[in-house]
Structure formats: structure tokens, C-alpha cells
Design an enzyme around this catalytic site. Sequence first.
Site, PDB file in Angstrom:
ATOM      1  N   VAL A  20       0.832  -1.204   0.000  1.00 50.28           N
ATOM      2  CA  VAL A  20       0.000   0.000   0.000  1.00 50.28           C
ATOM      3  C   VAL A  20       0.870   1.259   0.000  1.00 50.28           C
ATOM      4  O   VAL A  20       0.660   2.175  -0.808  1.00 50.28           O
ATOM      5  CB  VAL A  20      -0.962   0.012   1.215  1.00 50.28           C
ATOM      6  CG1 VAL A  20      -1.820   1.280   1.207  1.00 50.28           C
ATOM      7  CG2 VAL A  20      -1.849  -1.228   1.213  1.00 50.28           C
ATOM      8  N   LYS A  50      -6.603  -1.988   9.999  1.00 48.38           N
ATOM      9  CA  LYS A  50      -7.833  -2.507  10.634  1.00 48.38           C
ATOM     10  C   LYS A  50      -7.550  -3.251  11.923  1.00 48.38           C
ATOM     11  O   LYS A  50      -8.318  -3.174  12.882  1.00 48.38           O
ATOM     12  CB  LYS A  50      -8.578  -3.416   9.671  1.00 48.38           C
ATOM     13  CG  LYS A  50      -7.759  -4.618   9.227  1.00 48.38           C
ATOM     14  CD  LYS A  50      -7.892  -4.867   7.765  1.00 48.38           C
ATOM     15  CE  LYS A  50      -6.633  -5.481   7.220  1.00 48.38           C
ATOM     16  NZ  LYS A  50      -6.614  -5.559   5.781  1.00 48.38           N
ATOM     17  N   GLY A 102      -1.594 -15.685  -5.693  1.00 47.93           N
ATOM     18  CA  GLY A 102      -1.178 -14.540  -4.890  1.00 47.93           C
ATOM     19  C   GLY A 102      -2.303 -13.886  -4.097  1.00 47.93           C
ATOM     20  O   GLY A 102      -2.116 -12.827  -3.508  1.00 47.93           O
ATOM     21  N   GLY A 114      -5.495  -4.916  -2.408  1.00 49.96           N
ATOM     22  CA  GLY A 114      -4.532  -4.597  -3.472  1.00 49.96           C
ATOM     23  C   GLY A 114      -3.920  -3.236  -3.203  1.00 49.96           C
ATOM     24  O   GLY A 114      -4.584  -2.333  -2.676  1.00 49.96           O
ATOM     25  N   ILE A 141     -13.324   0.532  -1.515  1.00 49.84           N
ATOM     26  CA  ILE A 141     -14.770   0.809  -1.476  1.00 49.84           C
ATOM     27  C   ILE A 141     -15.066   1.876  -0.433  1.00 49.84           C
ATOM     28  O   ILE A 141     -14.709   1.721   0.735  1.00 49.84           O
ATOM     29  CB  ILE A 141     -15.576  -0.459  -1.112  1.00 49.84           C
ATOM     30  CG1 ILE A 141     -15.250  -1.601  -2.059  1.00 49.84           C
ATOM     31  CG2 ILE A 141     -17.071  -0.162  -1.094  1.00 49.84           C
ATOM     32  CD1 ILE A 141     -15.877  -2.933  -1.651  1.00 49.84           C
ATOM     33  N   GLU A 169      -2.036 -15.485   1.494  1.00 56.41           N
ATOM     34  CA  GLU A 169      -0.644 -15.434   1.926  1.00 56.41           C
ATOM     35  C   GLU A 169      -0.154 -16.831   2.304  1.00 56.41           C
ATOM     36  O   GLU A 169      -0.961 -17.749   2.489  1.00 56.41           O
ATOM     37  CB  GLU A 169      -0.535 -14.487   3.121  1.00 56.41           C
ATOM     38  CG  GLU A 169      -0.897 -13.081   2.698  1.00 56.41           C
ATOM     39  CD  GLU A 169      -0.645 -12.057   3.781  1.00 56.41           C
ATOM     40  OE1 GLU A 169       0.131 -12.352   4.700  1.00 56.41           O
ATOM     41  OE2 GLU A 169      -1.229 -10.981   3.680  1.00 56.41           O
ATOM     42  N   ASP A 183      -9.318 -11.240  10.034  1.00 59.53           N
ATOM     43  CA  ASP A 183      -9.326 -10.007   9.242  1.00 59.53           C
ATOM     44  C   ASP A 183     -10.764  -9.484   9.112  1.00 59.53           C
ATOM     45  O   ASP A 183     -11.030  -8.295   9.339  1.00 59.53           O
ATOM     46  CB  ASP A 183      -8.719 -10.310   7.859  1.00 59.53           C
ATOM     47  CG  ASP A 183      -8.772  -9.125   6.925  1.00 59.53           C
ATOM     48  OD1 ASP A 183      -7.940  -8.216   7.078  1.00 59.53           O
ATOM     49  OD2 ASP A 183      -9.655  -9.094   6.045  1.00 59.53           O
ATOM     50  N   LYS A 187     -12.702  -5.961  10.677  1.00 56.74           N
ATOM     51  CA  LYS A 187     -13.490  -5.044   9.851  1.00 56.74           C
ATOM     52  C   LYS A 187     -14.924  -4.948  10.369  1.00 56.74           C
ATOM     53  O   LYS A 187     -15.528  -3.866  10.361  1.00 56.74           O
ATOM     54  CB  LYS A 187     -13.464  -5.515   8.398  1.00 56.74           C
ATOM     55  CG  LYS A 187     -12.069  -5.384   7.775  1.00 56.74           C
ATOM     56  CD  LYS A 187     -11.944  -6.201   6.497  1.00 56.74           C
ATOM     57  CE  LYS A 187     -10.589  -6.012   5.842  1.00 56.74           C
ATOM     58  NZ  LYS A 187     -10.344  -6.976   4.758  1.00 56.74           N
TER      59      LYS A 187
HETATM   60  N1  LIG Z   1      -2.500  -4.905   1.001  1.00 56.21           N
HETATM   61  C1  LIG Z   1      -3.806  -4.703   1.005  1.00 56.21           C
HETATM   62  O1  LIG Z   1      -4.516  -5.117   0.083  1.00 56.21           O
HETATM   63  C2  LIG Z   1      -4.461  -3.942   2.123  1.00 56.21           C
HETATM   64  C3  LIG Z   1      -5.831  -3.617   2.020  1.00 56.21           C
HETATM   65  C4  LIG Z   1      -6.436  -2.874   3.043  1.00 56.21           C
HETATM   66  C5  LIG Z   1      -5.685  -2.508   4.147  1.00 56.21           C
HETATM   67  N2  LIG Z   1      -4.365  -2.882   4.222  1.00 56.21           N
HETATM   68  C6  LIG Z   1      -3.620  -2.474   5.407  1.00 56.21           C
HETATM   69  O2  LIG Z   1      -2.566  -1.617   5.015  1.00 56.21           O
HETATM   70  C7  LIG Z   1      -1.471  -1.779   5.892  1.00 56.21           C
HETATM   71  C8  LIG Z   1      -0.222  -2.085   5.085  1.00 56.21           C
HETATM   72  O3  LIG Z   1      -0.452  -3.284   4.367  1.00 56.21           O
HETATM   73  P1  LIG Z   1       0.540  -3.771   3.198  1.00 56.21           P
HETATM   74  O4  LIG Z   1      -0.208  -4.814   2.453  1.00 56.21           O
HETATM   75  O5  LIG Z   1       1.079  -2.608   2.476  1.00 56.21           O
HETATM   76  O6  LIG Z   1       1.681  -4.481   4.054  1.00 56.21           O
HETATM   77  P2  LIG Z   1       3.194  -4.739   3.629  1.00 56.21           P
HETATM   78  O7  LIG Z   1       3.703  -5.802   4.519  1.00 56.21           O
HETATM   79  O8  LIG Z   1       3.287  -4.934   2.154  1.00 56.21           O
HETATM   80  O9  LIG Z   1       3.894  -3.350   3.989  1.00 56.21           O
HETATM   81  C9  LIG Z   1       4.226  -2.932   5.277  1.00 56.21           C
HETATM   82  C10 LIG Z   1       5.596  -2.318   5.202  1.00 56.21           C
HETATM   83  O10 LIG Z   1       5.906  -1.727   6.460  1.00 56.21           O
HETATM   84  C11 LIG Z   1       7.288  -1.950   6.676  1.00 56.21           C
HETATM   85  N3  LIG Z   1       7.595  -1.792   8.103  1.00 56.21           N
HETATM   86  C12 LIG Z   1       7.449  -2.667   9.107  1.00 56.21           C
HETATM   87  N4  LIG Z   1       7.852  -2.125  10.262  1.00 56.21           N
HETATM   88  C13 LIG Z   1       8.265  -0.895   9.981  1.00 56.21           C
HETATM   89  C14 LIG Z   1       8.804   0.170  10.771  1.00 56.21           C
HETATM   90  N5  LIG Z   1       8.985   0.033  12.072  1.00 56.21           N
HETATM   91  N6  LIG Z   1       9.118   1.325  10.159  1.00 56.21           N
HETATM   92  C15 LIG Z   1       8.940   1.471   8.825  1.00 56.21           C
HETATM   93  N7  LIG Z   1       8.440   0.512   8.035  1.00 56.21           N
HETATM   94  C16 LIG Z   1       8.121  -0.650   8.604  1.00 56.21           C
HETATM   95  C17 LIG Z   1       7.559  -3.330   6.137  1.00 56.21           C
HETATM   96  O11 LIG Z   1       8.926  -3.521   5.868  1.00 56.21           O
HETATM   97  C18 LIG Z   1       6.685  -3.334   4.884  1.00 56.21           C
HETATM   98  O12 LIG Z   1       7.416  -2.897   3.759  1.00 56.21           O
HETATM   99  C19 LIG Z   1      -1.879  -2.853   6.885  1.00 56.21           C
HETATM  100  O13 LIG Z   1      -2.439  -2.265   8.024  1.00 56.21           O
HETATM  101  C20 LIG Z   1      -2.950  -3.618   6.126  1.00 56.21           C
HETATM  102  O14 LIG Z   1      -3.867  -4.273   6.976  1.00 56.21           O
HETATM  103  C21 LIG Z   1      -3.739  -3.572   3.234  1.00 56.21           C
HETATM  104  N1  LIG Z   2      -6.257 -10.026   3.258  1.00 58.71           N
HETATM  105  C1  LIG Z   2      -7.298  -9.094   3.014  1.00 58.71           C
HETATM  106  C2  LIG Z   2      -6.707  -7.827   2.431  1.00 58.71           C
HETATM  107  C3  LIG Z   2      -7.569  -6.629   2.570  1.00 58.71           C
HETATM  108  O1  LIG Z   2      -7.773  -6.239   3.872  1.00 58.71           O
HETATM  109  C4  LIG Z   2      -8.326  -9.728   2.074  1.00 58.71           C
HETATM  110  O2  LIG Z   2      -8.130 -10.856   1.612  1.00 58.71           O
HETATM  111  O3  LIG Z   2      -9.361  -9.121   1.828  1.00 58.71           O
HETATM  112 NA    NA Z   3     -12.895   1.328   2.304  1.00 54.47          NA
END
Ligand SMILES: NC(=O)c1ccc[n+]([C@@H]2O[C@H](COP(=O)([O-])OP(=O)(O)OC[C@H]3O[C@@H](n4cnc5c(N)ncnc54)[C@H](O)[C@@H]3O)[C@@H](O)[C@H]2O)c1
Ligand SMILES: N[C@@H](CCO)C(=O)O
Ligand code: NA
Length: 440
Positions: free
Chosen positions: A21, A112, A194, A314, A143, A197, A208, A212
Site C-alpha cells: 500500500v 484494521k 497470490g 490490493g 470501497i 498469503e 481479518d 473489519k
Molecule cells: N494490502 C492490502 O490489500 C491492504 C488492504 C487494506 C488494508 N491494508 C492495510 O494496510 C497496511 C499495510 O499493508 P501492506 O499490504 O502494504 O503491508 P506490507 O507488509 O506490504 O507493507 C508494510 C511495510 O511496512 C514496513 N515496516 C514494518 N515495520 C516498519 C517500521 N517500524 N518502520 C517502517 N516501516 C516498517 C515493512 O517492511 C513493509 O514494507 C496494513 O495495516 C494492512 O492491513 C492492506
Molecule cells: N487479506 C485481506 C486484504 C484486505 O484487507 C483480504 O483478503 O481481503
Molecule cells: Na474502504
Amino acid sequence: MESDKPRTNGLRVAVLGCGSVGSQVVRLLDEQAGDLAARVGAPVELVGVAVRRLDAHRDVEVPEGLLTTDATALVARDDVDLVVEVIGGIEPARSLILAALENGKSVVSANKALLAEDGPTLFEAADKAGRDLYYEAAVAGAIPILRPLRESLAGDRVTRVLGIVNGTTNFILDKMDTSGAGFAEALEEAQELGYAEADPTADVEGFDAAAKAAILASLAFHTRVTASDVHREGISEVTAADVQSAREMNSVVKLLAICELREGEDGQGAVAVRVHPAMIPRSHPLASVREAYNAVFVESDAAGQLMFYGPGAGGSPTASAVLGDLVTVARNRLADTRGPGESAYADRAVLPMGETVTRYHVAIDVADRAGVLAAVATAFAEHGVSIQTVRQEGRDADAQLVVVSHESTDAQLAATVESLHGMDIVREVTSVMRVEGVAE
Ligand SMILES: NC(=O)c1ccc[n+]([C@@H]2O[C@H](COP(=O)([O-])OP(=O)(O)OC[C@H]3O[C@@H](n4cnc5c(N)ncnc54)[C@H](O)[C@@H]3O)[C@@H](O)[C@H]2O)c1
Ligand SMILES: N[C@@H](CCO)C(=O)O
Ligand code: NA
């Protein structure tokens, strides 16, 4: 990207975490800089990106000099106005958000897990600091659902929120439905593509979705609901037989987050919040949500039924929601105001699962002889559960009864199934699943 822009009197942004993200937030901040400045009314400038390792390969080029491994120092810097937390998890995300607020920054988060576990601490810190804490990306990714609940429906009375809020489990259940695959096979395919996980526990066991659900229920019912208040069942026990049984009912199995307002004699009511697999009719709008998409179905007194649909995960879709929040908090900042804070004035009780009203679909392999149907009906009646439909499939050694109940408390329904397990005439209870989305 340029790193040596002259200092402007715009809004200065620090991004914490540059993963799926975070990297997309950084990309959009650069690519859309012109439009963002026009929409906010001042430039929105990236001034720092906190990462865990400086040498890690990432999906976006970050201008030289902006990367730092010291997130704590970044959130305290005087030249930061807005902080985006996209690290995830409880710590250090919580301490960093609290420090950012204490230092007078406005915060946007996608976290979340943290908001569902300890939201009130964060909201109180935001109130104390007089700053914004926005988190649209935390539920159903791109959304728009939190803002509609918090703002668009603020004049209405929401009675129910029914959502498919986890893309991974929806993909798996959809695969099981379309191909007849079992859970393990469908999970493997989700991992290969993908969607799931390597450790799929948070998704498939419903953690998760439960986080939410807590966030949705808190906003919908103006009541504090945390993840531990949510009854949670995942999909790892859903069998090909359950999915087939649903097909025979012209239904489909979905992992649902269900948040309901239950009327009470006090006029205040209570809330019930649960996540579990359930059968819904194929004619229900949520049944058409395929693959890894999300959708949230909202019922309210004045508006009636609303449905919000789209990509729930995503990097890029989630970054869209983060940027939307960023524009809002930046505008508020310029206007020297803030958006609505936590609304928990209703302070309703959260019902335990046993008192929650549900309906069950039960498929039972039985001995095919006179009196069996009556005995099964009696087991339901003895627990005060009324039957809506019952049908027999097969004959002799293949005889199966499929019962759908009317609404009862979950405790009554669970006790009925327990009794069925102990009956001589019952060879096996092959499928037990709650039923949603059907009018009583
Ligand atoms: N990926 C999704 O589809 C998605 C969707 C909705 C919400 N989210 C939320 O967004 C957030 C990020 O998710 P993501 O998928 O990008 O995760 P990710 O694991 O891809 O990214 C997290 C990043 O934070 C870094 N990190 C960890 N500790 C750190 C620190 N102390 N200082 C700086 N960086 C640090 C990690 O190295 C990693 O690169 C989470 O809270 C997740 O629940 C993700
Ligand atoms: N792992 C979550 C990512 C979004 O929060 C999902 O499958 O919907
Ligand atoms: Na939303």
C-alpha cells in the site's frame, strides 16, 4: 520524481511503511501532485518515507534523502503535517500514530487490526490533539464505506450491515462453488495466484473480517465494538458437501460480517456482531460478488437497502482510499478544522453469540424408516426451534433430511444440533450452516 523541490507552504506528508500500500501511496502522491494541489488548495508534498530497511527493493522509486529507518523521529519532525500509517500490526504502529497525534499531526491509517483492537485509545488521542484520524482503507479497501456510514448516513438509523469484507476467503468459496473443489484445493489455488498469503490464518480463520466487522459496527451503531466482541468462525471447516448442499437450495456459501441492531425494551437496543460462513440465496445481491471482490450491504430506516461494491484489497485500490482520506484531512488542516471524531454516544450492549438470533440449515443422514421425520422435528421442537422447510433426499441407506429453521437464538439452534448428534436414527449430521438474506 524530484527531491529538491523548494519548501512550499503546502501540506507536508510522511508515509510510514513502503510495502504494497505504502509504495502505491508514494506513487500516487507523485503522479497526481498537480490535481491533489488543486483539490486541496495547496501543494501536498512528500517529505519522508519510513522503511524497515534502506536497501530493500521496492515497487516505487523514492527520491533520495526521503527514506529513513527512524519512523519515531519522522513523526516528531516539525516539517511534517500529515502522517500516513501503512505499516500494519499493533506495534510499533500504535505508538507511532499516538506520537504523531501528540505532535499535532493529522493521521490517515489503513490498519484494521489496530483500529479494531484499540481504536478508542487512538480516537481519544485524536480528540485531545484536535486532529483528524481517518481510516477508510481499513475496511473493504477502495470501497467507500466508512465515510458513507460516518457522514452520508449520519441522519439515518442504520439497522444492519452485511458484508463480504475479505477477498481471500471470497475467492476460495467462489472457487469451491464453481469447481466443486474442497477447501484445501481452493486455498492452494488462491495461494498460487497470490490472493492468499503463505500463512493464510488471518484471512481463512476470519480474524481479518472480524476486525473489519468491529469497525463497521462501531460506526453504524455509534457504539464501541472491538475485535474481541465479535463472534468469529472462519471457512477452514467449510466442506465441498456444505457448498453442494447450498447449491441444492439455490444458495451460495459466503463468509459474512454481520452487524445488527436488535430492538430492546429500553428503547436503546443492543448490537450483535459476528463473522461466519453462511448460506445466502443466489438471488441476494451479495451472492453475485465473485472472486476476490468485496461488497457491503447496508439497511437503514429511511434509505432502505444500499450496496457498496468493488476491490477490497490490493496496493493501488487501497492507496486510492488512503489518498481520499489524505485530501480530506489536508483540506481540514487548511481550514483549521477537523472532521467528525468517534461517535460512541449510544453505548449499546454487545450481545453474546448465544443470544444472537440466527437461522440454521442442517443436512442429516438418517435411517429411512417410519417415524424418523417426526423424531427429528421433535428434536427441533424440544429446543423451541420452529422449522421453516424440511425435505428428504435419497432413500434407504442414502436417506438425507435437509431442514431449514425459522429464526431462533443461536444457543437454541446449537443445542438442537447437539441433540441430533446423539440420536440413534441419525447416521451423520453432514452440514450445519447458518442462513442469511432470506425473509422470515
Ligand atoms: N494490502 C492490502 O490489500 C491492504 C488492504 C487494506 C488494508 N491494508 C492495510 O494496510 C497496511 C499495510 O499493508 P501492506 O499490504 O502494504 O503491508 P506490507 O507488509 O506490504 O507493507 C508494510 C511495510 O511496512 C514496513 N515496516 C514494518 N515495520 C516498519 C517500521 N517500524 N518502520 C517502517 N516501516 C516498517 C515493512 O517492511 C513493509 O514494507 C496494513 O495495516 C494492512 O492491513 C492492506
Ligand atoms: N487479506 C485481506 C486484504 C484486505 O484487507 C483480504 O483478503 O481481503
Ligand atoms: Na474502504
